[in-house]
Scaffold this motif. Structure first.
Motif, PDB file in Angstrom:
ATOM      1  N   GLY A 221      95.765 -59.247  14.470  1.00 10.55           N
ATOM      2  CA  GLY A 221      94.728 -59.202  13.164  1.00 10.55           C
ATOM      3  C   GLY A 221      94.634 -57.540  12.986  1.00 10.55           C
ATOM      4  N   LYS A 222      93.405 -57.131  12.919  1.00 12.05           N
ATOM      5  CA  LYS A 222      93.227 -55.397  12.178  1.00 12.05           C
ATOM      6  C   LYS A 222      93.708 -54.673  13.353  1.00 12.05           C
ATOM      7  CE  LYS A 222      89.707 -56.674   8.936  1.00 12.05           C
ATOM      8  NZ  LYS A 222      88.231 -56.149   8.287  1.00 12.05           N
ATOM      9  N   GLU A 223      93.545 -55.059  14.690  1.00 14.35           N
ATOM     10  CA  GLU A 223      93.890 -54.206  15.786  1.00 14.35           C
ATOM     11  C   GLU A 223      95.381 -53.899  15.327  1.00 14.35           C
ATOM     12  OE1 GLU A 223      92.174 -52.548  18.229  1.00 14.35           O
ATOM     13  OE2 GLU A 223      90.315 -53.214  16.751  1.00 14.35           O
ATOM     14  N   GLN A 224      96.304 -54.746  15.089  1.00 15.48           N
ATOM     15  CA  GLN A 224      97.798 -54.379  15.056  1.00 15.48           C
ATOM     16  C   GLN A 224      97.805 -53.089  14.345  1.00 15.48           C
ATOM     17  OE1 GLN A 224     100.342 -57.346  14.886  1.00 15.48           O
ATOM     18  NE2 GLN A 224     102.003 -56.130  14.323  1.00 15.48           N
ATOM     19  N   GLY A 225      97.190 -53.018  13.248  1.00 17.68           N
ATOM     20  CA  GLY A 225      97.433 -51.476  12.671  1.00 17.68           C
ATOM     21  C   GLY A 225      96.536 -50.334  12.889  1.00 17.68           C
ATOM     22  N   HIS A 226      95.957 -50.616  14.071  1.00 18.58           N
ATOM     23  CA  HIS A 226      95.308 -49.372  14.369  1.00 18.58           C
ATOM     24  C   HIS A 226      96.098 -48.663  15.466  1.00 18.58           C
ATOM     25  CE1 HIS A 226      90.967 -51.247  13.764  1.00 18.58           C
ATOM     26  NE2 HIS A 226      91.787 -50.997  12.602  1.00 18.58           N
ATOM     27  N   ILE A 227      96.622 -47.250  15.078  1.00 16.00           N
ATOM     28  CA  ILE A 227      97.423 -46.598  15.963  1.00 16.00           C
ATOM     29  C   ILE A 227      96.748 -45.266  15.971  1.00 16.00           C
ATOM     30  CG2 ILE A 227      99.462 -47.588  15.377  1.00 16.00           C
ATOM     31  CD1 ILE A 227     100.541 -45.333  13.738  1.00 16.00           C
ATOM     32  N   GLU A 228      97.109 -44.557  16.981  1.00 16.72           N
ATOM     33  CA  GLU A 228      96.549 -43.073  17.364  1.00 16.72           C
ATOM     34  C   GLU A 228      97.666 -42.001  16.458  1.00 16.72           C
ATOM     35  OE1 GLU A 228      94.550 -40.219  20.932  1.00 16.72           O
ATOM     36  OE2 GLU A 228      95.833 -42.101  21.311  1.00 16.72           O
ATOM     37  N   LEU A 229      96.992 -41.335  16.019  1.00 23.18           N
ATOM     38  CA  LEU A 229      97.691 -40.183  15.402  1.00 23.18           C
ATOM     39  C   LEU A 229      97.292 -38.680  16.077  1.00 23.18           C
ATOM     40  CD1 LEU A 229      97.860 -41.425  11.521  1.00 23.18           C
ATOM     41  CD2 LEU A 229      99.894 -41.507  13.156  1.00 23.18           C
ATOM     42  N   ILE A 230      98.222 -38.062  16.417  1.00 21.38           N
ATOM     43  CA  ILE A 230      97.730 -36.717  17.123  1.00 21.38           C
ATOM     44  C   ILE A 230      98.591 -35.715  16.140  1.00 21.38           C
ATOM     45  CG2 ILE A 230      97.636 -35.198  18.932  1.00 21.38           C
ATOM     46  CD1 ILE A 230      97.293 -37.963  20.693  1.00 21.38           C
ATOM     47  N   GLU A 231      98.037 -34.730  15.204  1.00 19.02           N
ATOM     48  CA  GLU A 231      98.756 -33.676  14.954  1.00 19.02           C
ATOM     49  C   GLU A 231      98.823 -32.365  15.865  1.00 19.02           C
ATOM     50  OE1 GLU A 231      97.419 -32.594  10.851  1.00 19.02           O
ATOM     51  OE2 GLU A 231      97.004 -34.576  10.450  1.00 19.02           O
ATOM     52  N   GLY A 232      99.954 -31.847  15.917  1.00 20.03           N
ATOM     53  CA  GLY A 232     100.044 -30.592  16.712  1.00 20.03           C
ATOM     54  C   GLY A 232     100.096 -31.227  18.012  1.00 20.03           C
ATOM     55  N   ALA A 233     100.681 -32.044  18.492  1.00 14.12           N
ATOM     56  CA  ALA A 233     100.750 -32.558  19.919  1.00 14.12           C
ATOM     57  C   ALA A 233     101.523 -32.088  20.974  1.00 14.12           C
ATOM     58  CB  ALA A 233     100.748 -34.054  19.845  1.00 14.12           C
ATOM     59  N   PHE A 234     101.392 -32.492  22.135  1.00 13.12           N
ATOM     60  CA  PHE A 234     102.706 -31.943  23.141  1.00 13.12           C
ATOM     61  C   PHE A 234     102.485 -33.369  24.012  1.00 13.12           C
ATOM     62  CE2 PHE A 234      98.681 -31.414  25.458  1.00 13.12           C
ATOM     63  CZ  PHE A 234      99.032 -31.633  26.901  1.00 13.12           C
ATOM     64  N   ILE A 235     103.589 -33.470  24.823  1.00 12.97           N
ATOM     65  CA  ILE A 235     103.939 -34.453  25.800  1.00 12.97           C
ATOM     66  C   ILE A 235     104.190 -33.866  27.053  1.00 12.97           C
ATOM     67  CG2 ILE A 235     104.673 -36.763  26.559  1.00 12.97           C
ATOM     68  CD1 ILE A 235     105.213 -37.319  23.418  1.00 12.97           C
TER      69      ILE A 235
END
Length: 424
Positions: free
Chosen positions: A26-40
């Protein structure tokens, strides 16, 4: 608390990832997290930190920490391909001219071509040949960003050669950086020697093949080609119920060529996924939504065969989690590129870039029972990561037909580093 990572990725322009450890519909499939200027931050192959650069002070690089500058580019989870026929011998390029003349897939099969041609060549191939062929394909997949893939048997179609194919898959998983998840698919077609006695071949599958595969731990899943002229609804149900009794999780090739009711069958037997679904009915789609069965869609197959495209938008709107896969095989989808599949899904299924990203990461991971460890970039997940030669998510769908992967990281190790062009 300060952590000393052994890998630190900084200067990420945009980090794009779904979140969670279960498939999204459903709508949840299009919900993603976007982080600008990120690190891992990564330690021992596991993600230990994710966030904005101003939180980087908690992750001090040690002397042996590998630093990677993402160059302001897009970063996503590694791609997961949940439907491939990885192990085979013999390409079938000569069938292309038949397809261009309008000869249908099932007609080629009746002529002794198709799956059965590959079966003959696979039976004659040694274990070493199958492994060598698989290594080449996995190399290509990895170059295009695939870090985990499912692999089906199904070109042996007798006890000895199905076991040989699964042994090749097991060895490929051991040898190659790509994690390879095994599926038994002895019910891929009825071999020529049983054409007049399908019941005996089904007996062989359920009484000899499945028990041996389960006993030796050679597969996690069992798949059946439920299709007109192959295995009908009740035959498919019988095989999958026998597989379940031996601890193999059901999957199903469903409603690919005709609307046989495969989607509903998948829901009824509790299949983890139903695959293809080009002609899935409204009733079948609703049944899948209710059962939680994941739709693994294969737009590359529709594209290559000139067939209709599955109704991805209807499935998403009904709440069915949609995953995407290459269907890599020598006859109906001879491609290892999930990037191409992503482009097709966006343009032909009308899926959004966010929905597609979920489909080739988290939902695909769930379709092979790996969503608790891969498919997202979150603390505690395995460090399977892609750095793209792209500024944002939209770009990888806009600029098609080329490989936009810059760096592939598998379990915290750089396994692909494509060279950038130097300014002159």
């Amino acid at each position: 608390m300060t952590c000393n990572p052994d890998l630190l990725i900084k200067n990420i322009g945009i980090l794009a990832t779904p979140v969670g450890s279960s498939a999204k519909g459903g709508k949840e499939q299009g919900h993603i997290e976007l982080i600008e200027g990120a690190f891992i931050a990564v330690k021992d192959g596991v993600i230990t930190g994710v966030g904005k650069a101003n939180n980087l002070m908690d992750f001090k690089p040690a002397e042996n920490t590998k630093l990677i500058d993402a160059g302001g580019n897009l970063v996503t989870p590694g791609l997961v391909d949940p439907h491939t026929h990885l192990v085979f011998s013999g390409w079938r390029q000569k069938e292309l001219s038949l397809k261009l003349k309008g000869v249908k897939y099932l007609d080629i099969l009746k002529m002794g071509g198709g799956i059965l041609e590959t079966v003959g060549k696979t039976r004659r191939a040694s274990l070493e040949e199958l492994i060598s062929n698989g290594m080449k394909a996995l190399d290509r997949m990895l170059e295009y960003g695939t870090t985990t893939c499912e692999a089906k048997s199904g070109y042996g179609l007798n006890l000895e050669d199905e076991i040989k194919s699964l042994a090749a898959i097991k060895e490929l998983n051991r040898l190659h950086p790509v994690d390879v998840v095994p599926t038994f698919m002895g019910a891929h077609a009825v071999p020529a020697e049983y054409r007049e006695n399908k019941k005996e071949y089904i007996r062989l599958i359920v009484e000899e093949m499945i028990p041996r595969v389960a006993r030796e731990g050679l597969a996690e899943f069992c798949d059946v080609f439920c299709e007109e002229g192959v295995f009908d609804i009740e035959e498919s149900r019988y095989i999958l119920e026998c597989a379940k009794a031996h601890g193999l999780v059901p999957k199903l090739h469903a409603d690919e060529i005709t609307p046989m009711g495969g989607a509903r069958l998948a829901a009824e037997v509790g299949a983890l996924s139903a695959e293809h679904l080009i002609y899935a009915t409204d009733d079948g789609i609703r049944a899948m939504a209710k059962s939680g069965t994941i739709a693994v869609l294969l737009p590359g197959t529709s594209f290559y065969l000139g067939e209709s495209f599955a109704r991805a938008r209807t499935m998403i709107e009904e709440g069915v989690p949609v995953a995407l896969a290459t269907d890599f095989n020598p006859g109906s989808s001879p491609t290892e590129s999930l990037q191409l599949v992503m482009n097709l899904a966006c343009l032909k299924y009308r899926m959004t870039p966010e929905e597609v990203l979920t489909a080739v990461t988290l939902n695909a991971a769930a379709a092979v029972k790996r969503a608790s460890t891969i498919g997202t970039i979150e603390v505690g997940k395995q460090a399977d990561i892609i750095i793209w030669d792209a500024p944002d998510l939209d770009f990888i769908f806009y600029h098609y037909g080329v490989n936009l992967v810059r760096t592939v990281i598998k379990k915290g190790k750089v396994v692909v580093q494509r060279h950038e062009r130097k300014e002159i």
